[in-house]
Design a protein around this motif. Structure first.
Motif, PDB file in Angstrom:
ATOM      1  N   LEU A  60       0.840  -1.204   0.000  1.00  0.00           N
ATOM      2  CA  LEU A  60       0.000   0.000   0.000  1.00  0.00           C
ATOM      3  C   LEU A  60       0.870   1.246   0.000  1.00  0.00           C
ATOM      4  O   LEU A  60       1.846   1.330   0.740  1.00  0.00           O
ATOM      5  N   ALA A  61       0.502   2.213  -0.850  1.00  0.00           N
ATOM      6  CA  ALA A  61       1.251   3.469  -0.909  1.00  0.00           C
ATOM      7  C   ALA A  61       0.332   4.555  -1.431  1.00  0.00           C
ATOM      8  O   ALA A  61      -0.679   4.268  -2.073  1.00  0.00           O
ATOM      9  N   GLY A  62       0.693   5.787  -1.154  1.00  0.00           N
ATOM     10  CA  GLY A  62      -0.090   6.920  -1.637  1.00  0.00           C
ATOM     11  C   GLY A  62       0.796   7.997  -2.211  1.00  0.00           C
ATOM     12  O   GLY A  62       1.749   8.431  -1.568  1.00  0.00           O
ATOM     13  N   ASP A  63       0.522   8.391  -3.452  1.00  0.00           N
ATOM     14  CA  ASP A  63       1.242   9.479  -4.112  1.00  0.00           C
ATOM     15  C   ASP A  63       0.332  10.703  -4.197  1.00  0.00           C
ATOM     16  O   ASP A  63      -0.855  10.572  -4.487  1.00  0.00           O
ATOM     17  N   ILE A  64       0.906  11.863  -3.961  1.00  0.00           N
ATOM     18  CA  ILE A  64       0.227  13.106  -4.289  1.00  0.00           C
ATOM     19  C   ILE A  64       0.906  13.633  -5.553  1.00  0.00           C
ATOM     20  O   ILE A  64       2.057  13.291  -5.836  1.00  0.00           O
ATOM     21  N   PHE A  65       0.168  14.415  -6.337  1.00  0.00           N
ATOM     22  CA  PHE A  65       0.771  14.946  -7.552  1.00  0.00           C
ATOM     23  C   PHE A  65       0.249  16.338  -7.852  1.00  0.00           C
ATOM     24  O   PHE A  65      -0.828  16.736  -7.412  1.00  0.00           O
ATOM     25  N   ALA A  66       1.052  17.073  -8.617  1.00  0.00           N
ATOM     26  CA  ALA A  66       0.677  18.395  -9.097  1.00  0.00           C
ATOM     27  C   ALA A  66       1.301  18.574 -10.467  1.00  0.00           C
ATOM     28  O   ALA A  66       2.404  18.066 -10.729  1.00  0.00           O
ATOM     29  N   GLY A  67       0.591  19.262 -11.336  1.00  0.00           N
ATOM     30  CA  GLY A  67       1.113  19.435 -12.682  1.00  0.00           C
ATOM     31  C   GLY A  67       0.316  20.437 -13.486  1.00  0.00           C
ATOM     32  O   GLY A  67      -0.276  21.364 -12.940  1.00  0.00           O
ATOM     33  N   PHE A  68       0.302  20.223 -14.805  1.00  0.00           N
ATOM     34  CA  PHE A  68      -0.369  21.135 -15.718  1.00  0.00           C
ATOM     35  C   PHE A  68      -1.085  20.350 -16.812  1.00  0.00           C
ATOM     36  O   PHE A  68      -0.771  19.199 -17.088  1.00  0.00           O
ATOM     37  N   HIS A  69      -2.042  21.018 -17.420  1.00  0.00           N
ATOM     38  CA  HIS A  69      -2.820  20.484 -18.536  1.00  0.00           C
ATOM     39  C   HIS A  69      -2.946  21.649 -19.516  1.00  0.00           C
ATOM     40  O   HIS A  69      -3.472  22.704 -19.155  1.00  0.00           O
ATOM     41  N   ILE A  70      -2.456  21.472 -20.724  1.00  0.00           N
ATOM     42  CA  ILE A  70      -2.470  22.553 -21.715  1.00  0.00           C
ATOM     43  C   ILE A  70      -3.176  22.065 -22.972  1.00  0.00           C
ATOM     44  O   ILE A  70      -2.841  21.019 -23.522  1.00  0.00           O
ATOM     45  N   ARG A  71      -4.153  22.835 -23.430  1.00  0.00           N
ATOM     46  CA  ARG A  71      -4.807  22.591 -24.719  1.00  0.00           C
ATOM     47  C   ARG A  71      -4.717  23.909 -25.490  1.00  0.00           C
ATOM     48  O   ARG A  71      -5.539  24.813 -25.300  1.00  0.00           O
ATOM     49  N   PRO A  72      -3.718  24.039 -26.391  1.00  0.00           N
ATOM     50  CA  PRO A  72      -3.605  25.262 -27.184  1.00  0.00           C
ATOM     51  C   PRO A  72      -4.848  25.456 -28.056  1.00  0.00           C
ATOM     52  O   PRO A  72      -5.611  24.519 -28.285  1.00  0.00           O
ATOM     53  N   SER A  73      -5.013  26.648 -28.555  1.00  0.00           N
ATOM     54  CA  SER A  73      -6.202  26.986 -29.332  1.00  0.00           C
ATOM     55  C   SER A  73      -6.394  26.058 -30.533  1.00  0.00           C
ATOM     56  O   SER A  73      -5.452  25.741 -31.247  1.00  0.00           O
ATOM     57  N   GLU A  74      -7.653  25.628 -30.697  1.00  0.00           N
ATOM     58  CA  GLU A  74      -8.042  24.793 -31.836  1.00  0.00           C
ATOM     59  C   GLU A  74      -9.463  25.166 -32.241  1.00  0.00           C
ATOM     60  O   GLU A  74     -10.254  25.613 -31.411  1.00  0.00           O
ATOM     61  N   PHE A  75      -9.786  24.990 -33.505  1.00  0.00           N
ATOM     62  CA  PHE A  75     -11.118  25.306 -33.990  1.00  0.00           C
ATOM     63  C   PHE A  75     -12.034  24.109 -33.803  1.00  0.00           C
ATOM     64  O   PHE A  75     -11.697  22.986 -34.162  1.00  0.00           O
ATOM     65  N   ARG A  76     -13.223  24.349 -33.239  1.00  0.00           N
ATOM     66  CA  ARG A  76     -14.257  23.336 -33.089  1.00  0.00           C
ATOM     67  C   ARG A  76     -15.511  23.847 -33.784  1.00  0.00           C
ATOM     68  O   ARG A  76     -15.978  24.951 -33.480  1.00  0.00           O
ATOM     69  N   VAL A  77     -16.063  23.065 -34.680  1.00  0.00           N
ATOM     70  CA  VAL A  77     -17.213  23.494 -35.478  1.00  0.00           C
ATOM     71  C   VAL A  77     -18.366  23.959 -34.607  1.00  0.00           C
ATOM     72  O   VAL A  77     -18.999  24.986 -34.885  1.00  0.00           O
ATOM     73  N   GLU A  78     -18.661  23.234 -33.510  1.00  0.00           N
ATOM     74  CA  GLU A  78     -19.809  23.569 -32.676  1.00  0.00           C
ATOM     75  C   GLU A  78     -19.527  24.639 -31.621  1.00  0.00           C
ATOM     76  O   GLU A  78     -20.442  25.084 -30.928  1.00  0.00           O
TER      77      GLU A  78
END
Length: 192
Positions: A60-78
């Motif tokens: 048994l073990a427990g990890d904590i985490f921190a980071g980033f999520h990047i979605r650069p600009s993209e065209f979506r029809v809707e």
């Protein structure tokens, strides 16, 4: 939104507090990983994070985490032009060898320019939660991991993400409301 964020923070603090009990710590507590799948599928999403093994007791073990999520600009029809950026944090509970469950949180701005419905621009602060299950495969055997400077691994996870709240939602063609979305990951990382 405040209740959801408060609950997530309280769960994280409670899990960290439990680390004060007897630990059986390996030599490699820190880790770093990147998601290899998301830049390809669904595409144009980049995610990385740092992990820390907060506690361990045999398997048994427990990890904590921190980071980033990047979605650069993209065209979506809707929607029109869309981009979002988020800070991510959470907790990963290992139950047997590399088998684990993960509570994921992401908070950050979303940008919608030239909206497909009304042509306006929108900026919203969004909060997303997720629950995943997965497995981490260590490349090195246990004896070698403890003496190596870096210990590489590969992990995969499957689960669901849900946008819990948006401060300024933008209109979307044929949109009936938020729902949980299936998520899969393929992470390459190393512990040090």
């Amino acid at each position: 939104m405040k209740k959801t964020i408060t609950l997530s923070v309280l769960v994280l603090v409670a899990l960290l507090a439990s680390t004060a009990q007897g630990q059986n710590s390996p030599s490699r507590k820190w880790g770093a990983e990147v998601n290899l799948l998301w830049p390809i599928y669904p595409g144009n999403i980049y995610k990385g994070q740092v992990t820390y093994e907060a506690w361990r007791q045999n398997q048994l073990a427990g990890d904590i985490f921190a980071g980033f999520h990047i979605r650069p600009s993209e065209f979506r029809v809707e929607e029109g032009d869309f981009a979002n950026y988020a800070l991510t944090f959470g907790y990963r509970q290992f139950v047997w060898e590399g088998l684990h469950l993960e509570l994921y949180n992401a908070f950050g701005p979303g940008f919608n320019r030239n909206n497909a419905v009304d042509g306006k621009d929108y900026t919203s602060w969004d909060y997303e939660i997720g629950l995943l299950a997965g497995y981490r495969w260590e490349f090195l055997k246990k004896e070698r991991r403890e003496s190596a400077r870096f210990s590489p691994y590969l992990s995969t996870q499957h689960g669901f993400y849900y946008v819990a709240t948006k401060s300024n939602p933008h209109p979307i063609i044929d949109f009936t409301g938020e729902s949980a979305v299936y998520v899969g990951t393929l992470n390459i990382g190393f512990r040090f």
